[in-house]
Design a protein around this motif. Structure first.
Motif, short mmCIF file in Angstrom:
data_model
loop_
_atom_site.label_atom_id
_atom_site.label_comp_id
_atom_site.label_asym_id
_atom_site.label_seq_id
_atom_site.Cartn_x
_atom_site.Cartn_y
_atom_site.Cartn_z
N ARG A 32 0.82 -1.21 0.00
CA ARG A 32 0.00 0.00 0.00
C ARG A 32 0.86 1.26 0.00
N MET A 33 1.95 1.23 0.75
CA MET A 33 2.84 2.37 0.75
C MET A 33 3.41 2.61 -0.63
N THR A 34 3.76 1.54 -1.32
CA THR A 34 4.27 1.66 -2.69
C THR A 34 3.22 2.29 -3.59
N GLY A 35 1.97 1.81 -3.48
CA GLY A 35 0.89 2.35 -4.30
C GLY A 35 0.64 3.81 -4.00
N LEU A 36 0.66 4.17 -2.70
CA LEU A 36 0.44 5.56 -2.31
C LEU A 36 1.55 6.46 -2.85
N LEU A 37 2.79 6.03 -2.73
CA LEU A 37 3.92 6.84 -3.20
C LEU A 37 3.88 7.01 -4.72
N ILE A 38 3.51 5.95 -5.43
CA ILE A 38 3.41 6.06 -6.90
C ILE A 38 2.28 7.02 -7.27
N ILE A 42 -4.01 0.61 -8.35
CA ILE A 42 -4.06 -0.84 -8.56
C ILE A 42 -3.14 -1.55 -7.58
N ILE A 43 -1.92 -1.04 -7.42
CA ILE A 43 -0.97 -1.66 -6.49
C ILE A 43 -1.47 -1.58 -5.05
N ILE A 74 -7.00 6.44 -1.19
CA ILE A 74 -6.15 6.30 -2.38
C ILE A 74 -7.00 6.24 -3.64
N SER A 75 -8.17 5.62 -3.54
CA SER A 75 -9.04 5.50 -4.72
C SER A 75 -9.51 6.86 -5.23
N THR A 76 -9.55 7.87 -4.35
CA THR A 76 -10.02 9.19 -4.78
C THR A 76 -9.00 9.89 -5.68
N LEU A 77 -7.82 9.32 -5.84
CA LEU A 77 -6.85 9.89 -6.78
C LEU A 77 -7.37 9.84 -8.21
N LEU A 78 -8.46 9.09 -8.42
CA LEU A 78 -9.10 9.11 -9.74
C LEU A 78 -9.73 10.47 -10.04
N VAL A 79 -10.12 11.21 -9.01
CA VAL A 79 -10.82 12.48 -9.22
C VAL A 79 -10.01 13.47 -10.05
N PRO A 80 -8.73 13.72 -9.70
CA PRO A 80 -8.00 14.68 -10.53
C PRO A 80 -7.83 14.24 -11.97
N ILE A 81 -7.80 12.93 -12.20
CA ILE A 81 -7.72 12.47 -13.59
C ILE A 81 -8.98 12.89 -14.34
N PHE A 82 -10.14 12.60 -13.76
CA PHE A 82 -11.40 13.00 -14.38
C PHE A 82 -11.49 14.52 -14.47
N GLY A 83 -11.03 15.21 -13.41
CA GLY A 83 -11.07 16.67 -13.42
C GLY A 83 -10.24 17.25 -14.55
N LEU A 137 0.53 7.01 -13.73
CA LEU A 137 1.13 6.65 -12.44
C LEU A 137 0.07 6.54 -11.34
N ILE A 138 -0.90 7.44 -11.36
CA ILE A 138 -1.98 7.38 -10.36
C ILE A 138 -2.75 6.08 -10.48
#
Length: 304
Positions: A131-137, A292-293, A255-264, A286-287
């Motif tokens: 999870r830390m790896t996914g968050l950092l990526i 996924i990770i 972490i899943s909310t990182l999708l928002v800026p992509i859509f934004g 990368l997000i």
């Protein structure tokens, strides 16, 4: 055991469908929030938005005969309302006067980093190496989208707006943790309705102090912005958000909310002609990889 195993994938699909729904709506809402500033002040728009959202939810609570929350929860709902609705959106809407919509959404969604740290400290959650790896990526993706212009070549006004939005992200993260500690036992729609009601009061006070007498243009377009962001992006999405963070761990949810800026960024590119650069596309990739990770774990987080 077989029945439980059969239910878990379905629960996982439902949770991720809800996450996709609210992140899509929130991403589109950034465009409307930016455009609304052409018709009224940032605090006035937020007062309309969350006033409509609160009224909508309170009507649903009344129709469903859920009633008032127990008195011991009122203090906690006021605090959540101030942290998640008043502070976050007063700062975000003011910051939007200086910062592009797409970039503003990226800054606000530094929230998962702050939420993850608070979840470890106050909720006893563990950030596994995966999870830390996914968050950092994911956070690297945000920095890639922001590009070097966050560090150089910006005016004081833009830097000031960006700082306000980062403070809003921290306030949202604190609200998530506070909700899990003190409010999550309430029905989700009741919690959302009353925190939004109290938050809307805070925003309205700021509006009366800061923007009393400022021009307001109410027409079909501005009413669409108010109703969409009030009913769908606020009343619906925040109720679903409270449901999500009560069902899965805070780290995975945020972490899943990182999708928002992509859509934004996509909506801003299509509707506001903001540029989708190579950095934006690389950061978005990368997000997605980070999400996924971060959500690959041996222990199913949807089992609650």
């Amino acid at each position: 055991m077989k029945k439980i195993k059969a239910i878990l994938p379905r629960n996982k699909a439902i949770i991720w469908s809800l996450i996709l729904l609210i992140t899509l709506l929130w991403g589109y809402a950034w465009v409307l929030m930016k455009e609304a500033l052409e018709y009224m002040g940032p605090f006035t728009f937020s007062a309309f938005r969350f006033g409509i959202g609160a009224i909508t939810l309170l009507l649903v609570v009344w129709i469903m005969k859920i009633g008032l929350p127990p008195k011991r929860y009122w203090k906690h709902l006021i605090i959540v309302g101030i942290l998640q609705t008043s502070i976050v959106f007063l700062l975000v809407m003011y910051g939007l006067e200086f910062v592009d919509a797409g970039k503003s959404s990226v800054l606000l969604y530094s929230m998962p980093m702050w939420s993850s740290l608070l979840a470890v400290k106050f909720l006893g959650e563990k950030i596994t190496p995966v999870r830390m790896t996914g968050l950092l990526i994911g956070m690297l993706g945000l920095l890639t989208i922001l590009g070097w212009d966050i560090w150089t070549g910006q005016s004081f006004e833009v830097i000031f707006g960006e700082i306000l939005i980062i403070i809003a992200a921290i306030s949202w993260a604190i609200s998530n943790t506070y909700y899990r500690l003190n409010v999550q036992e309430l029905p989700k729609i009741q919690a959302s309705a009353f925190q939004m009601f109290f938050g809307a009061i805070g925003i309205s006070i700021a509006m009366l102090v800061m923007e009393w007498g400022d021009p307001i243009v109410l027409n079909v377009t501005s009413m669409y912005y108010i109703l969409f962001t009030g009913i769908l992006a606020s009343a619906l999405c925040f109720t679903v958000w409270f449901f999500i963070i009560s069902k899965i761990d805070m780290v995975t949810a945020t972490i899943s909310t990182l999708l928002v800026p992509i859509f934004g960024l996509v909506f801003s590119s299509i509707l506001l002609d903001e540029k989708l650069t190579a950095g934006v596309l690389t950061g978005s990739a990368l997000i997605i990889i980070g999400i996924i990770i971060a959500t690959i774990t041996k222990k199913n987080p949807y089992a609650e």
